[in-house]
Design a protein around this motif. Structure first.
Motif, PDB file in Angstrom:
ATOM      1  N   TYR A  83      -0.213 -67.359  50.814  1.00  0.00           N
ATOM      2  CA  TYR A  83       0.303 -68.086  51.982  1.00  0.00           C
ATOM      3  C   TYR A  83       0.998 -67.192  53.001  1.00  0.00           C
ATOM      4  O   TYR A  83       1.564 -67.700  53.974  1.00  0.00           O
ATOM      5  CB  TYR A  83       1.241 -69.208  51.519  1.00  0.00           C
ATOM      6  N   GLY A  84       0.975 -65.904  52.785  1.00  0.00           N
ATOM      7  CA  GLY A  84       1.577 -64.981  53.744  1.00  0.00           C
ATOM      8  C   GLY A  84       3.059 -65.244  53.925  1.00  0.00           C
ATOM      9  O   GLY A  84       3.822 -65.241  52.958  1.00  0.00           O
ATOM     10  N   ASP A  85       3.484 -65.483  55.173  1.00  0.00           N
ATOM     11  CA  ASP A  85       4.899 -65.700  55.475  1.00  0.00           C
ATOM     12  C   ASP A  85       5.251 -67.180  55.627  1.00  0.00           C
ATOM     13  O   ASP A  85       6.312 -67.508  56.172  1.00  0.00           O
ATOM     14  CB  ASP A  85       5.271 -64.952  56.759  1.00  0.00           C
ATOM     15  N   MET A  86       4.379 -68.064  55.166  1.00  0.00           N
ATOM     16  CA  MET A  86       4.642 -69.494  55.349  1.00  0.00           C
ATOM     17  C   MET A  86       5.883 -69.954  54.595  1.00  0.00           C
ATOM     18  O   MET A  86       6.621 -70.829  55.062  1.00  0.00           O
ATOM     19  CB  MET A  86       3.435 -70.327  54.882  1.00  0.00           C
ATOM     20  N   ARG A 144       0.147 -74.054  60.969  1.00  0.00           N
ATOM     21  CA  ARG A 144       1.225 -73.400  61.716  1.00  0.00           C
ATOM     22  C   ARG A 144       2.608 -73.777  61.179  1.00  0.00           C
ATOM     23  O   ARG A 144       3.633 -73.339  61.709  1.00  0.00           O
ATOM     24  CB  ARG A 144       1.138 -73.769  63.203  1.00  0.00           C
ATOM     25  N   SER A 145       2.659 -74.564  60.110  1.00  0.00           N
ATOM     26  CA  SER A 145       3.928 -75.071  59.575  1.00  0.00           C
ATOM     27  C   SER A 145       4.644 -74.015  58.737  1.00  0.00           C
ATOM     28  O   SER A 145       4.050 -73.032  58.287  1.00  0.00           O
ATOM     29  CB  SER A 145       3.679 -76.322  58.744  1.00  0.00           C
ATOM     30  N   LYS A 146       5.946 -74.247  58.540  1.00  0.00           N
ATOM     31  CA  LYS A 146       6.789 -73.341  57.759  1.00  0.00           C
ATOM     32  C   LYS A 146       7.492 -74.116  56.645  1.00  0.00           C
ATOM     33  O   LYS A 146       7.760 -75.319  56.776  1.00  0.00           O
ATOM     34  CB  LYS A 146       7.844 -72.682  58.656  1.00  0.00           C
ATOM     35  N   ILE A 147       7.811 -73.392  55.574  1.00  0.00           N
ATOM     36  CA  ILE A 147       8.548 -73.966  54.434  1.00  0.00           C
ATOM     37  C   ILE A 147       9.779 -73.114  54.209  1.00  0.00           C
ATOM     38  O   ILE A 147       9.672 -71.893  54.011  1.00  0.00           O
ATOM     39  CB  ILE A 147       7.678 -73.991  53.168  1.00  0.00           C
ATOM     40  N   LEU A 150       6.896 -63.592  39.878  1.00  0.00           N
ATOM     41  CA  LEU A 150       5.526 -64.102  39.921  1.00  0.00           C
ATOM     42  C   LEU A 150       5.326 -65.069  41.087  1.00  0.00           C
ATOM     43  O   LEU A 150       4.294 -65.051  41.763  1.00  0.00           O
ATOM     44  CB  LEU A 150       5.188 -64.793  38.600  1.00  0.00           C
ATOM     45  N   PHE A 151       6.324 -65.927  41.316  1.00  0.00           N
ATOM     46  CA  PHE A 151       6.216 -66.855  42.440  1.00  0.00           C
ATOM     47  C   PHE A 151       6.207 -66.105  43.773  1.00  0.00           C
ATOM     48  O   PHE A 151       5.376 -66.378  44.655  1.00  0.00           O
ATOM     49  CB  PHE A 151       7.361 -67.867  42.420  1.00  0.00           C
ATOM     50  N   LEU A 152       7.134 -65.166  43.939  1.00  0.00           N
ATOM     51  CA  LEU A 152       7.191 -64.413  45.193  1.00  0.00           C
ATOM     52  C   LEU A 152       5.872 -63.695  45.454  1.00  0.00           C
ATOM     53  O   LEU A 152       5.370 -63.676  46.587  1.00  0.00           O
ATOM     54  CB  LEU A 152       8.348 -63.420  45.150  1.00  0.00           C
ATOM     55  N   GLN A 153       5.311 -63.122  44.406  1.00  0.00           N
ATOM     56  CA  GLN A 153       4.031 -62.411  44.534  1.00  0.00           C
ATOM     57  C   GLN A 153       2.915 -63.385  44.931  1.00  0.00           C
ATOM     58  O   GLN A 153       2.112 -63.107  45.827  1.00  0.00           O
ATOM     59  CB  GLN A 153       3.696 -61.727  43.211  1.00  0.00           C
ATOM     60  N   GLY A 154       2.873 -64.530  44.249  1.00  0.00           N
ATOM     61  CA  GLY A 154       1.814 -65.504  44.511  1.00  0.00           C
ATOM     62  C   GLY A 154       1.928 -66.138  45.881  1.00  0.00           C
ATOM     63  O   GLY A 154       0.912 -66.335  46.579  1.00  0.00           O
ATOM     64  N   TRP A 155       3.147 -66.480  46.282  1.00  0.00           N
ATOM     65  CA  TRP A 155       3.338 -67.044  47.629  1.00  0.00           C
ATOM     66  C   TRP A 155       2.802 -66.081  48.699  1.00  0.00           C
ATOM     67  O   TRP A 155       2.117 -66.499  49.631  1.00  0.00           O
ATOM     68  CB  TRP A 155       4.817 -67.299  47.902  1.00  0.00           C
ATOM     69  N   LYS A 156       3.175 -64.827  48.563  1.00  0.00           N
ATOM     70  CA  LYS A 156       2.762 -63.829  49.559  1.00  0.00           C
ATOM     71  C   LYS A 156       1.248 -63.676  49.584  1.00  0.00           C
ATOM     72  O   LYS A 156       0.628 -63.617  50.652  1.00  0.00           O
ATOM     73  CB  LYS A 156       3.430 -62.487  49.245  1.00  0.00           C
ATOM     74  N   ALA A 157       0.652 -63.625  48.388  1.00  0.00           N
ATOM     75  CA  ALA A 157      -0.790 -63.399  48.288  1.00  0.00           C
ATOM     76  C   ALA A 157      -1.589 -64.547  48.904  1.00  0.00           C
ATOM     77  O   ALA A 157      -2.608 -64.317  49.569  1.00  0.00           O
ATOM     78  CB  ALA A 157      -1.194 -63.202  46.832  1.00  0.00           C
ATOM     79  N   MET A 194       2.531 -75.780  46.294  1.00  0.00           N
ATOM     80  CA  MET A 194       1.600 -76.892  46.489  1.00  0.00           C
ATOM     81  C   MET A 194       1.723 -77.482  47.896  1.00  0.00           C
ATOM     82  O   MET A 194       0.726 -77.883  48.497  1.00  0.00           O
ATOM     83  CB  MET A 194       1.833 -77.956  45.425  1.00  0.00           C
ATOM     84  N   VAL A 195       2.926 -77.535  48.429  1.00  0.00           N
ATOM     85  CA  VAL A 195       3.108 -77.979  49.816  1.00  0.00           C
ATOM     86  C   VAL A 195       2.437 -76.972  50.752  1.00  0.00           C
ATOM     87  O   VAL A 195       1.767 -77.350  51.729  1.00  0.00           O
ATOM     88  CB  VAL A 195       4.597 -78.156  50.148  1.00  0.00           C
ATOM     89  N   ALA A 196       2.604 -75.693  50.450  1.00  0.00           N
ATOM     90  CA  ALA A 196       1.978 -74.654  51.272  1.00  0.00           C
ATOM     91  C   ALA A 196       0.455 -74.774  51.222  1.00  0.00           C
ATOM     92  O   ALA A 196      -0.228 -74.572  52.243  1.00  0.00           O
ATOM     93  CB  ALA A 196       2.425 -73.272  50.800  1.00  0.00           C
ATOM     94  N   HIS A 197      -0.088 -75.101  50.056  1.00  0.00           N
ATOM     95  CA  HIS A 197      -1.540 -75.280  49.958  1.00  0.00           C
ATOM     96  C   HIS A 197      -1.997 -76.423  50.870  1.00  0.00           C
ATOM     97  O   HIS A 197      -2.990 -76.283  51.602  1.00  0.00           O
ATOM     98  CB  HIS A 197      -1.939 -75.580  48.516  1.00  0.00           C
TER      99      HIS A 197
END
Length: 422
Positions: free
Chosen positions: A234-237, A208-211, A225-232, A197-200
């Motif tokens: 938010y990329g590398d954020m 340009r921010s990172k988490i 599931l989280f790792l898959q969803g984050w990548k899909a 949600m922070v990434a969204h």
């Protein structure tokens, strides 16, 4: 023969009188519930339904209760603050007496509860659902004062609002660091949904921010599931470091927004979100029902304290084996405890203890995931029911993920009506 007739007649009269005696006992019973959230609010409402003769008093200091579930969506800008706040008028209309004070002390021998005003409530059954308290200084340097600089936001309220303000003020290209504790803690998937949600929010406003997630364990709920969803989405954020990657934080400097890990690595944040180790809420300790872990061991069949009779503990404060600390679980436990107490008051056989939990997590708009389980009581403890664990498939299509997101929103709306009649 006359003697036998007298005995038979006496037994018959006793049987006829029993229901009225039971009703009188139920009518004189006073059940006090501490905590108006998912566990306590549910217990109070269902006690009024299942034992309407009894008096039910709910003790909750907040005039309006804000939920940790869906507070992550507020951080993302997907929910308004007031949409996760609930008042207690619905419970009052159901016949529950609601007292907005803090529970300060319990005398189990005298069966009394002392409130912050000095008022003393006498009880026949006590249900505690106090949620969590934070273990201040379990992480060196992280105390209540530090939380005003590096918020935990693990109790919905002023801390949640503070974290959102810090996110809004953060520079584009800044680093958001979250410190995640080892198990057990409130809402096992919660930190990882928060990261999404922070990434969204950042993707919309500060791309340009990172988490950076620094985690005291190597595995977590719905990890793949989280790792898959984050990548899909938010990329590398989002970068996650578990304990094997030196992710366990041991020291916090809230003034400089720096943290230090076990092997001496130091990380500096623009926004620092520290979720510290936790324990059962304050009143559980005062009631003498906690053990060395800081949580409350309970009997699986009715969530009565394993240490003190006639005190039941539901929700995050309890230690219930494989059943996680979640809003869904607390709601289930509140209903079971209400049914158990009502059955005892009315002279009925209690129902067999069977519990369920479903936890929905949102990774982005239209992208939901879930895990579910069923639990049963076995020799005084809770165990997983056979073949009962279900989790979203990794190969699900977009329509499936969208449906999971809708199910999560529908769950929150339904459980809010169920408890607070919103």
């Amino acid at each position: 023969m006359p003697s036998n007739r007298r005995r038979i007649l006496g037994s018959a009269l006793a049987a006829l009188a029993a229901p009225s005696i039971v009703r009188a006992q139920a009518a004189s019973a006073h059940i006090v519930v501490v905590g108006g959230g998912f566990g306590g609010g549910t217990a109070a409402r269902y006690l009024r339904q299942l034992a309407p003769q009894a008096q039910v008093t709910l003790v909750e200091p907040a005039q309006r209760f804000y939920t940790c579930p869906f507070s992550n969506l507020y951080l993302a800008g997907l929910r308004s603050w007031e949409s996760i706040g609930h008042h207690f008028d619905g419970l009052r209309k159901a016949g529950v007496r609601v007292v907005h004070e803090r529970a300060e002390d319990v005398d189990a021998g005298q069966r009394t509860l002392t409130l912050s005003s000095g008022q003393v409530l006498r009880w026949d059954r006590l249900v505690l659902s106090p949620g969590i308290d934070l273990r201040w200084n379990a992480l060196e340097g992280y105390d209540e004062a530090a939380a005003e600089l590096a918020p935990h936001a693990w109790k919905a309220g002023s801390q949640t609002l503070l974290l959102r303000k810090q996110m809004e003020a953060m520079r584009n290209g800044g680093t958001f660091i979250m410190v995640i504790p080892d198990n057990p803690f409130r809402c096992p998937p919660g930190p990882y949904e928060r990261a999404a949600m922070v990434a969204h929010y950042f993707k919309q406003h500060k791309p340009r921010s990172k988490i950076l997630l620094l985690d005291a364990k190597q595995n977590f709920s719905k990890k793949a599931l989280f790792l898959q969803g984050w990548k899909a989405l938010y990329g590398d954020m989002i970068e996650w470091q578990g304990i094997a990657q030196d992710g366990q934080v041991v020291r916090v400097d809230a003034k400089t927004l720096e943290v230090e890990t076990v092997f001496g690595a130091r990380h500096k944040a623009d926004v620092l979100n520290v979720i510290p180790p936790q324990k059962a809420g304050f009143i559980a300790e005062r009631a003498g029902v906690t053990d060395a872990s800081g949580w409350v061991p309970v009997k699986g069949e009715n969530f009565e304290s394993s240490k003190v009779a006639d005190i039941h503990v539901v929700g995050d404060a309890s230690f219930a084996g494989p059943m996680p600390k979640s809003g869904f679980a607390a709601n289930n436990q509140g209903k079971l405890v209400a049914a158990s107490i009502a059955a005892e008051l009315l002279g009925q056989e209690p129902a067999a203890a069977l519990f369920a939990n479903t936890c929905y997590s949102l990774i982005g708009p239209g992208y939901g995931i879930s895990v579910a389980g069923v639990y049963r009581a076995e020799e005084g403890r809770l165990v997983d029911a056979p073949h009962s664990v279900g989790i979203s498939p990794l190969d699900a299509n977009a329509a499936f993920r969208a449906a999971e997101a809708r199910y999560g929103a529908s769950w929150y709306a339904a459980i809010s009506r169920d408890i607070w009649n919103r």
